[in-house]
Design a protein around this motif. Structure first.
Motif, short mmCIF file in Angstrom:
data_model
loop_
_atom_site.label_atom_id
_atom_site.label_comp_id
_atom_site.label_asym_id
_atom_site.label_seq_id
_atom_site.Cartn_x
_atom_site.Cartn_y
_atom_site.Cartn_z
N LEU A 1 46.08 42.39 34.10
CA LEU A 1 45.66 42.91 35.00
C LEU A 1 44.89 44.18 34.56
CD1 LEU A 1 49.09 41.63 36.81
CD2 LEU A 1 46.61 41.20 38.21
N VAL A 2 44.30 45.29 35.63
CA VAL A 2 44.25 46.83 35.46
C VAL A 2 44.86 47.70 36.21
CG1 VAL A 2 41.96 48.29 35.65
CG2 VAL A 2 41.66 45.61 34.92
N VAL A 3 45.32 48.10 35.32
CA VAL A 3 46.54 49.48 35.91
C VAL A 3 45.88 50.55 36.64
CG1 VAL A 3 47.96 50.82 35.68
CG2 VAL A 3 47.66 48.93 34.26
N ARG A 4 45.76 50.83 37.76
CA ARG A 4 44.90 52.38 37.94
C ARG A 4 45.71 53.07 38.88
NH1 ARG A 4 40.62 48.75 41.92
NH2 ARG A 4 39.65 47.29 40.59
N GLY A 5 45.30 54.22 39.42
CA GLY A 5 46.17 55.54 40.47
C GLY A 5 47.40 56.42 40.00
N THR A 6 47.78 56.61 40.21
CA THR A 6 49.20 57.54 39.82
C THR A 6 50.02 56.54 40.45
OG1 THR A 6 49.07 58.03 42.57
CG2 THR A 6 48.33 59.53 40.14
N GLY A 7 50.35 55.40 41.01
CA GLY A 7 50.93 54.79 41.31
C GLY A 7 51.50 53.35 40.34
N ASP A 8 50.65 53.57 39.14
CA ASP A 8 50.67 52.67 38.50
C ASP A 8 50.28 51.20 39.06
OD1 ASP A 8 50.68 54.33 36.12
OD2 ASP A 8 53.13 54.02 36.17
N GLU A 9 48.70 51.06 40.01
CA GLU A 9 48.77 49.65 40.91
C GLU A 9 48.84 48.82 40.36
OE1 GLU A 9 46.51 51.21 44.05
OE2 GLU A 9 48.69 52.19 45.18
N LEU A 10 48.74 47.57 40.34
CA LEU A 10 47.85 46.34 39.23
C LEU A 10 46.94 45.82 39.92
CD1 LEU A 10 51.17 44.64 38.18
CD2 LEU A 10 49.64 46.30 36.79
N TRP A 11 45.90 44.75 39.44
CA TRP A 11 44.51 44.89 40.61
C TRP A 11 44.06 44.21 39.28
CZ3 TRP A 11 42.58 47.11 44.90
CH2 TRP A 11 42.99 47.52 45.68
N CYS A 12 43.55 43.08 40.08
CA CYS A 12 43.60 42.09 38.94
C CYS A 12 41.73 41.13 39.58
CB CYS A 12 43.14 40.41 39.58
SG CYS A 12 42.43 38.51 39.36
N GLU A 13 40.25 41.57 38.78
CA GLU A 13 39.70 41.79 39.04
C GLU A 13 38.82 40.73 38.82
OE1 GLU A 13 38.22 45.06 35.82
OE2 GLU A 13 38.94 46.76 37.38
N ASN A 14 39.53 39.62 38.81
CA ASN A 14 39.16 38.62 38.78
C ASN A 14 38.15 38.21 40.52
OD1 ASN A 14 37.88 35.97 38.01
ND2 ASN A 14 39.89 34.96 38.27
N LEU A 15 36.91 38.29 40.48
CA LEU A 15 36.15 37.69 41.76
C LEU A 15 36.50 36.41 42.67
CD1 LEU A 15 33.48 40.13 42.44
CD2 LEU A 15 35.21 40.51 42.64
N GLN A 16 36.92 35.42 40.78
CA GLN A 16 36.97 34.17 41.63
C GLN A 16 38.18 33.73 41.37
OE1 GLN A 16 34.13 32.71 42.13
NE2 GLN A 16 33.09 34.32 41.32
N CYS A 17 38.99 34.73 41.62
CA CYS A 17 40.61 34.41 41.72
C CYS A 17 41.23 33.36 42.97
CB CYS A 17 41.03 35.87 41.67
SG CYS A 17 43.09 35.24 41.81
N PRO A 18 41.74 32.55 43.08
CA PRO A 18 42.00 31.62 43.97
C PRO A 18 42.66 32.76 44.76
CG PRO A 18 42.52 30.55 41.73
CD PRO A 18 41.83 31.83 41.28
N ALA A 19 44.26 33.38 44.74
CA ALA A 19 44.56 33.54 45.48
C ALA A 19 43.79 34.53 46.77
CB ALA A 19 45.64 34.32 44.54
N GLN A 20 42.80 35.43 45.38
CA GLN A 20 42.01 36.62 46.59
C GLN A 20 40.96 35.64 47.31
OE1 GLN A 20 40.44 39.84 43.91
NE2 GLN A 20 41.36 39.11 42.35
N ALA A 21 40.66 34.76 46.79
CA ALA A 21 39.54 33.78 47.42
C ALA A 21 40.22 33.49 48.90
CB ALA A 21 38.83 32.29 46.74
#
Length: 543
Positions: A396-416
């Motif tokens: 996971l990648v951490v972004r923003g002031t809230g230390d938000e977590l992001w999955c940058e895998n566009l093939q991620c099943p849950a995102q799909a």
């Protein structure tokens, strides 16, 4: 190096537009307090830097969904939103602008704003607020599901009434008792869903009905409520107030009656009593100057935090979701709540097993405001923040002031799966006949991987599944076929492009883009040339 104020303002404006769109679709990511903080931050930034001017400032637009899906109608007068106040000082400032003037205070019903027009005494049309300028015409549906709405009134010429359609708490509870398989989340969302349902006859048969409360008669004199009742409308309580002290008393009285009302309220409306004074006060582009919405503090209860999960959203954001002991708060029984982001979890020192304070104020998603440290037993466990995506295992990648977590895998099943469900939703492709359960099943079997896969489905292929008969499969395929006419704007919304709001889709259409391919090949620089599309949004569109 200090951040560029103009870029900061554009970024904040994009976030506000995005969260307004999410709220309008009934899937907000922020509670009221956090959304208000975004508006306050932009307001403070623009105040500190008067040289910064946004061509399309969301603070100067009515707070209303930009997307108006059905047949539209131009309002005779804009349906503006109201400035909000949460502190006594703000109330003092507002009342102080109008020395010697009286006010009237009414409950702020939490439903769907409607404009109801009559011609020659007969009902002409019913329209939603829409974007404040143009509303969606819902006359035929309102005649069926909005009980008590007069189809004729004792008046000549053109008459227009403004009010709120709500689902009564008693109706909501009765519906959920008899439909445990498809319960309605809360009365406010239920009202919105009922009014846009494609089969109002079904809603009526199932007891899913609304009630209309009128609060204004355009062009009429000061004693509006009495006139509305004479015309056959229901009107909410009205409290006359000679000054700010009377206004405070009225607000307190309405607050005390919240649990007695059979409808949800999310505040109180303070308005100049004199129609002439109200009209003379004028309005900004977003709100009338002669009225104010007082917001009550969020309702709060305590419960126990059982567990925390980290579901993956359609654009890859991984948000902590709290499971709590069931507790009744804000008009509904809550079993899940949001923790927002890892930074707030740490700052509020929230642990599994804690007694926690759960809050809800007119929000679809309740939130955990903090823990009650005094009630700890020593058995509480820290919340473990994931380092890898719970669905695909990508770091996971951490972004923003809230230390938000992001999955940058566009093939991620849950995102799909989330993207597929979003594509089929009413505000995008509007595949009403395609249910979430079937999308999840078809995705699990590899039949659906991307939105284009919907259009390869056939009734024969679907009938290979157990419990999928000819009627259901034919209905699903027909619904998918109809969605082929969705147009560019809905297609852009359906693709759920990160950082791109419904407003972005509208601006691209107004700029002359007609096909997705044209946008993809335009390049970030060309998209940035469009009003209020910043570098981050442009890059996200072409990525």
């Amino acid at each position: 190096m200090a951040a560029d104020p103009e870029q900061q303002a554009r970024d904040l404006a994009e976030q506000i537009d995005r969260h307004r769109g999410l709220y309008a679709r009934g899937v907000p990511e922020l509670v009221d307090a956090d959304y208000d903080a975004l508006e306050d931050e932009l307001r403070a930034l623009l105040g500190a830097h008067p040289e910064v001017e946004l061509e399309d400032n969301p603070l100067e637009r009515p707070w209303a969904p930009e997307l108006v899906p059905g047949q539209t109608i131009r309002h005779s007068r804009p349906m503006l939103s109201l400035e909000k106040a949460t502190a006594p000082g703000q109330l003092d400032v507002f009342c102080g602008r109008f020395p010697g003037q009286a006010f009237r205070v009414t409950p702020k019903l939490d439903g769907i704003s409607l404009a109801v027009a009559y011609m020659g005494g007969e009902l002409d049309h019913v329209a939603t607020r829409g974007d404040g300028r143009d509303g969606e015409r819902v006359t035929d549906k309102a005649k069926i599901v909005v009980l008590g709405l007069p189809h004729s009134v004792p008046a000549e010429g053109r008459v227009e009434i403004r009010g709120e359609a709500v689902m009564l708490r008693s109706v909501w509870e009765a519906y959920n008792d008899t439909h445990p398989d498809k319960p309605l989340t809360n009365p406010r969302n239920a009202a919105a869903g009922t009014l846009v349902h494609k089969s109002p006859e079904t809603c009526l048969a199932e007891g899913r009905t609304l009630r209309f409360f009128a609060f204004d008669l355009l062009g009429d004199e000061d004693d509006v409520s009495s006139r509305l009742v004479e015309m056959g409308f229901e009107a909410p309580d009205v409290f006359e107030a000679a000054g700010v002290e009377d206004v405070r008393t009225a607000i307190e009285t309405i607050g005390e009656r919240r649990t007695e009302y059979d409808f949800d309220i999310d505040g109180a409306v303070v308005r100049l009593a004199s129609r002439r004074a109200y009209e003379a006060a004028g309005a900004s582009s977003a709100a009338p100057r002669g009225a104010l919405a007082w917001k009550y503090p969020a309702e709060e209860r305590t419960t126990v935090l059982r567990a925390v999960t980290w579901p993956v959203g359609k654009i890859g954001r991984v948000v902590p979701r709290a499971e709590v002991e069931p507790v009744f708060v804000g008009g509904t029984t809550v079993t899940f709540a949001t923790l927002h982001n890892p930074r707030l979890v740490a700052e509020r020192d929230i642990r599994i097993g804690d007694t926690v304070r759960i809050m809800r104020r007119g929000d679809v998603i309740p939130f955990i405001a903090g823990s009650v440290a005094e009630q700890r037993t020593g058995d509480e466990q820290p919340i473990e923040v994931p380092t890898h995506c719970p669905s695909c295992g990508t770091e996971l990648v951490v972004r923003g002031t809230g230390d938000e977590l992001w999955c940058e895998n566009l093939q991620c099943p849950a995102q799909a799966v989330r993207r597929l469900i979003h594509w089929s939703s009413r505000h995008a492709a509007d595949m009403e006949g395609v249910g979430t359960t079937w999308i999840e099943k078809l995705a699990e079997d590899g039949v659906l991987e991307r939105p284009s896969d919907f259009y390869a489905l056939t009734a024969e292929r679907l009938q290979e599944y157990e419990r999928m008969g000819e009627t259901l499969s034919t209905s699903m395929v027909a619904s998918i076929e109809r969605s082929k006419r969705l147009g560019l704007r809905r297609a852009l919304i359906g693709l759920a492009i990160p950082m791109a709001s419904e407003g972005t889709a509208k601006r691209l259409c107004l700029a002359g883009y007609e096909r997705l391919e044209d946008i993809a090949t335009a390049g970030a620089e060309a998209l940035e040339a469009i009003r209020d599309i910043g570098p981050k949004v442009a890059q996200s569109m072409v990525a």
